[in-house]
Design a protein around this motif. Structure first.
Motif, PDB file in Angstrom:
ATOM      1  N   ARG A 346       0.827  -1.213   0.000  1.00  8.29           N
ATOM      2  CA  ARG A 346       0.000   0.000   0.000  1.00  8.29           C
ATOM      3  C   ARG A 346       0.859   1.261   0.000  1.00  8.29           C
ATOM      4  N   LEU A 347       2.012   1.214   0.657  1.00  2.00           N
ATOM      5  CA  LEU A 347       2.882   2.391   0.739  1.00  2.00           C
ATOM      6  C   LEU A 347       3.492   2.752  -0.616  1.00  2.00           C
ATOM      7  N   LEU A 348       3.467   1.813  -1.563  1.00  2.00           N
ATOM      8  CA  LEU A 348       4.064   2.088  -2.868  1.00  2.00           C
ATOM      9  C   LEU A 348       3.253   3.106  -3.666  1.00  2.00           C
ATOM     10  N   ARG A 349       2.057   3.456  -3.166  1.00  5.81           N
ATOM     11  CA  ARG A 349       1.260   4.481  -3.839  1.00  5.81           C
ATOM     12  C   ARG A 349       1.652   5.882  -3.368  1.00  5.81           C
ATOM     13  N   SER A 350       2.600   5.955  -2.465  1.00  2.87           N
ATOM     14  CA  SER A 350       2.977   7.240  -1.874  1.00  2.87           C
ATOM     15  C   SER A 350       4.042   7.929  -2.727  1.00  2.87           C
TER      16      SER A 350
END
Length: 1102
Positions: A346-350
């Motif tokens: 999910r953090l890869l969308r940051s």
């Protein structure tokens, strides 16, 4: 708070500050230029009088002018301008009685106290007086300014101020004291012992505001004093959810180090988890399905840490998620690591900075545990908008994840990357192809052939990198690839990159026996261009000449002598040295020693094939998420994780003795506890299960109840016996009346009410902790009461106020709790309230208000008017579950039947079609039992044998818990396992129902406000007909059509499969627009459904 208020002032006053300063500069420059008569003197005069107007305002007698001046000065600071020359004028106002002015002066002093130390020292007595100010913000600001004056002479004053602030009634001041500890330690390390005493006192603080700051001070001053943490370990674990985000990061990292010193490793190969013995510490049924042959009981405190950090994986702060992930990586059993995967992906969308750090950590993890990230492989596909450093990290991860099953997919992806305009990325891709070819022997030939094709590429960088990688691959099996060596020799003249030319020459020399005709000709060409080549190429020409001299001296003797003569006089000393060494080694003469006898063995020795390793292979020696891990070298201040102890230290050091607030009251509470069995063991377990199952409703209450579980028990008993304050009496009397009525009731009702009171005490704790963080003055009073030992009693009024608004959860009967299945908490589900069956108690136990609230929540009265109906439309489209390439011949497709599931009322019915496209039969096709995570899956019976080119259709059921999260599981054959996932559309999570138009309007009236989502769209003419609207809506969602008496209004109704919540859809045509309205308790589902219905109605297709 001060910082925030200062910033807001600066932003509000920006316009006035700029205009004021500019005006001051203009006004002051005019007289300067007139009086001096020269450009230089006018410049100095303007600079001298630049802030004269501000100084005059600060020296005036009007408070309003001073306040305006300070706002403008803080505005200057906020914009990065230097306001240090105003220090003398500002510091005069430090003793002002105006609180607003004093706050701004302190903000200024914190910024410039270190630069103007002498002037700041003059105001020490004012700061000391301010430390006694009634306003907590003034006290904290004074301490902050005092600790910002970096002069060793005031160390004793700072030390005294910190000690006093550490016992302050306000948690905000105590937090500031924790920050000041670090500043004082850096100024005077000799104060360490005194500061440790203050840290030890602050670690016992129960306020969430202080916890993060004092742990930061602990990490800075005495990180090796693990003994200070023992007594506070459980409290820190339980407070973790409510601490501010950056405090959470610090505490998690500290607790990671602590756990590695106090608990036994859960990674032992012979360890099998016997988790039934510590049942209360586990919240997943899947974890319990383990063989119990060799019990390994995890320390309850170890499990407490893992359980309390798990909810933080859903934090909005990426640093918190990263901290929890590294904690699980270093502390959790291997089979529990999968829960951190989704959070990291999910953090890869940051932002790209966050992506860089997260990808580095995933790259390290994926080397040791490929299975964790394999289901999310598509998340690591490179995007055109990614920066080069992000692309290379994703490439690294894809290479680590490559195996026999997915290599074909990855190589197809790599083929696209090679064509990238980013040359550095294209070169890295070729290196990745080489790594895959080395690691997976089945594709080595395929990769080699692909790389050979790249040799004809127009781009020099791609060709050069291909040559280098081919050279490494050919070392594994050179005899089989003489054709490739010949092909590379033909391309030699067209290749200009020095590294590539050197690689081809090395291959020629190393395997000259495989190409005996070509190698001498290449040497002949090289002799012509020797003087024009790069140094790295010249060295390889000398090596090639020496090897050919030893293997084919007839053809190459003269060429070799010529090249050695050229090298003897080369400008580069490395080449001259190499030439002399080679001449003495291969050309025997009187001077050459015994070494020349072994020339052939030295130069033609078989070389080991290079191992293409990941750059992240050795990074796991550093703790994940640290600067040292990012840099791959130890940074200053890095604290290494210790190895697990062979034998666990004594766990009793973490036991906390409960301080007696009064002996009689305590004995009474114990007596009541023993006689009435207020909480039985089984009931406590059920209570914890209840908290786990209802974590959607109260995300933080479980941790807060466990913080003060013992206190809440004692206080709840104690309030029935005696009370120490007048405010307690009303609550204790009402409790005692209930107690009398309960004596004549059934045992089950007695347990019911005890559960109720337990929940109320939890609410009292919750109210108090929130009030501390919200207001300063109120927190002071509540903190003083907590320190005197009656923390819960002081807030008994707030606890009794909560009773009026009690939700159905506390009055659930015990059997009902057992029926509730545990659900994974997800971000999509947090807004939803899943109704639980409630048993209606007698009116004598519950107040009329509570009964009316319960009746309002019950769904049963409306159930009679709602009738299930058959689906209006069943889509025939199938979705791919497993591709035949990935499944090694086994392919699977699924479709939603939109029928009620025969396996369970809360399950969505699915039809699965399995096909065998191989020429061999597949045996024992089934779904793995340990595969599903979060969702309840009804597996189909195992298919014993599936003949070649045959297909079979089976049915299964999945409980998606009213969430569009994919159901992940493993589809297995006799030999293989394939990770697959079913992603439901929101419309497939519904079942159609029928009702009258009046019932629809009535139910719609109940679901308004936040339960209503609407949008206005423009309809195309072909979509305006009733048939078209009905068809498009029911194709998107499994809804029933409600007959309507109005031509321009279309109504649809359904219910969610899992919880049975109503979903009402209405489309009102207002030429040429249409208003879509969706009413449902499931707000997230409602917004998603609205989006899909909008898309369907605006599309002009069928």
């Amino acid at each position: 708070m001060l910082g925030m208020s200062a910033n807001s002032v600066s932003y509000n006053e920006q316009g006035s500050v700029e205009s004021g300063v500019d005006a001051a500069q203009e006004n002051s420059s005019i007289p300067g230029s007139i009086s001096s008569g020269g450009a230089a003197s006018s410049l100095f005069s303007a600079d001298y009088k630049k802030n004269e107007d501000l100084k005059e305002m600060l020296e005036s007698n009007k408070e309003s002018l001073k306040l305006e001046a300070m706002k403008r000065i803080v505005g200057l600071i906020a914009k990065g301008k230097n306001a240090s020359e105003l220090f003398p004028a500002v510091v005069k106002n430090v003793a002002s009685k105006n609180i607003e002015l004093k706050k701004l002066v302190y903000v200024y002093l914190v910024r410039y106290a270190e630069e103007q130390q002498d002037l700041a020292l003059l105001s020490i007595s004012t700061f000391q007086r301010a430390l006694k100010d009634p306003n907590q913000l003034i006290r904290a600001s004074a301490l902050r300014v005092l600790s910002s004056i970096r002069v060793p002479i005031i160390v004793p004053i700072m030390m005294l101020a910190i000690k006093e602030a550490a016992t302050d009634l306000s948690p905000y001041v105590r937090k500031t004291a924790a920050h000041a500890i670090q500043k004082l330690y850096s100024l005077d390390p000799d104060q360490k012992e005194h500061l440790i005493e203050v840290i030890e006192k602050l670690l016992k603080d129960k306020s969430t505001l202080v916890a993060g700051s004092v742990v930061m001070a602990f990490e800075e001053v005495c990180p090796d004093r693990i003994d200070l943490i023992h007594k506070n370990y459980r409290k820190l674990c339980n407070l973790l959810v409510d601490v501010e985000e950056w405090g959470q990061v610090v505490i998690i990292h500290m607790l990671t180090r602590y756990a590695r010193t106090q608990f036994v490793s859960p990674w032992r190969e012979d360890a099998v988890f016997d988790e039934n013995s510590a049942k209360a510490f586990y919240d997943s049924e899947e974890e319990r399905r383990v063989d119990q042959s060799k019990p390994y009981i995890m320390d309850p405190d170890h499990r407490l840490l893992l359980r309390n950090t798990k909810p933080l994986l859903q934090s909005r702060n990426t640093a918190v998620v990263m901290a929890v992930s590294q904690l699980y990586w270093h502390l959790a059993p291997k089979h529990e690591l999968s829960i951190i995967t989704k959070s990291l992906v999910r953090l890869l969308r940051s932002h790209r900075e966050v992506q860089y750090i997260v990808l580095q950590n995933i790259a390290t993890m994926s080397i040791q545990r490929k299975g964790m990230f394999e289901p999310f492989m598509k998340s690591f596909y490179v995007r055109s908008t990614d920066a080069t450093h992000i692309k290379t990290l994703k490439l690294e991860i894809l290479t680590n994840l490559a195996n026999e099953a997915n290599i074909s997919t990855i190589l197809r992806e790599f083929q696209t990357y090679v064509k990238s305009q980013d040359k550095a990325f294209a070169a890295a891709t070729i290196q990745a192809i080489g790594c895959c070819a080395t690691n997976i022997s089945e594709v080595t030939d395929t990769c080699l052939n692909g790389l050979v094709l790249l040799l004809s590429n127009r781009d020099e960088t791609v060709v050069a990198e291909s040559v280098v990688v081919i050279k490494k691959l050919l070392q594994t099996q050179p005899s089989q690839h003489s054709d490739i060596i010949k092909h590379m020799a033909k391309l030699f003249d067209n290749i200009t990159v020095p590294m590539a030319r050197a690689s081809i020459l090395w291959l020629m020399g190393e395997y000259c026996e495989h190409v005996p005709k070509i190698a001498p000709d290449v040497l002949r060409k090289m002799a012509k261009t020797f003087t024009d080549e790069e140094d790295i190429v010249k060295l390889q020409i000398v090596n090639l000449a020496a090897k050919l001299y030893l293997t084919n001296s007839k053809q190459t003797k003269l060429l070799t002598q010529y090249i050695l003569n050229l090298g003897k006089y080369d400008q580069n000393y490395d080449i001259r040295d190499r030439t002399r060494f080679i001449r003495q080694l291969i050309v025997p003469n009187e001077k050459s020693g015994a070494l020349s006898k072994y020339a052939r063995r030295i130069l033609m020795a078989p070389k080991p094939a290079p191992v293409l390793q990941s750059a992240f292979k050795d990074r796991d020696r550093f703790q994940l998420g640290t600067l040292s891990h990012t840099l791959n070298s130890q940074a200053s201040g890095y604290l290494e994780l210790s190895d697990w102890p062979a034998v666990a230290p004594d766990q009793s050091v973490r036991n906390v003795e409960v301080k007696e607030t009064g002996a009689p009251a305590l004995s009474k509470s114990k007596h009541a506890k023993s006689n009435e069995k207020f909480y039985s063991d089984s009931e406590e377990e059920d209570g914890e299960e209840e908290e786990g199952s209802n974590s959607e409703d109260s995300s933080s209450s479980s941790s807060e109840e466990s913080v003060s579980e013992s206190e809440s028990e004692e206080n709840s008993d104690d309030s029935n016996k005696s009370s120490s304050s007048q405010s307690e009496k009303s609550s204790s009397e009402s409790d005692s009346e209930k107690k009398k009525t309960l004596k004549n009731k059934k045992p089950q009702q007695q347990k019911l009410d005890s559960k109720d009171r337990k929940q109320k005490n939890g609410n009292a704790v919750k109210v108090e902790s929130r009030s501390e963080s919200e207001s300063g003055s109120e927190s002071s009073s509540s903190e003083s009461s907590s320190e005197s030992g009656s923390e819960l009693d002081s807030d008994s009024d707030s606890g009794t106020d909560q009773k009026k608004n009690t939700k159905p959860k506390p009055v659930q009967s015990k059997p009902v709790i057992k029926k509730v299945e545990k659900k994974e908490v997800s971000l999509l589900d947090l807004d939803d309230f899943s109704p639980v069956p409630v048993t209606t108690p007698k009116s004598s136990i519950l107040s009329p208000n509570l009964l009316s609230d319960l009746q309002g929540l019950l769904i049963s009265p409306t159930a009679s008017a709602l009738q299930a109906s058959s689906p209006v439309f069943v889509p025939e489209t199938s979705h791919e579950l497993l591709h035949r390439m990935t499944g090694k011949g086994l392919s699977a497709q699924y479709r939603f039947t939109r029928q009620p599931c025969i396996y369970g009322n809360s399950m969505v019915s699915l039809q699965l079609t399995l096909s065998n496209s191989t020429d061999q039969a597949l045996e024992n096709i089934h779904i793995s039992e340990k595969s599903s995570t979060g969702q309840n899956i009804h597996r189909f019976n195992a298919i014993e044998r599936l003949e070649p080119q045959a297909s079979v259709t089976v049915s299964m059921g999945v409980d998606f818990n009213d969430s569009t999260q994919a159901a992940n599981f493993q589809l297995c054959t006799k030999e293989d396992e394939f990770s697959v996932s079913i992603q439901p559309a929101v419309g497939e999570l519904l079942l159609p129902i029928t009702m009258s138009e009046a019932d629809f309007t009535k139910e719609q009236g109940k679901l308004v406000g936040m339960n209503e989502s609407s949008a206005t769209i423009t309809m195309t003419p072909e979509n305006v007909s009733s048939q078209s609207v009905n068809r498009k809506v029911v194709s998107v969602a499994n809804l029933g059509v409600i007959p309507s008496g109005q031509e321009n209004i279309y109504r649809f109704s359904g219910k969610t499969v899992s919880s049975g919540s109503l979903v009402l859809v209405s489309v009102v045509l207002k030429d040429p627009d249409a208003v879509i309205t969706i009413n449902t308790e499931k707000t997230v589902m409602g917004s998603m459904l609205l989006r899909q219905v909008k898309t369907a109605l605006t599309n002009s297709g069928p």
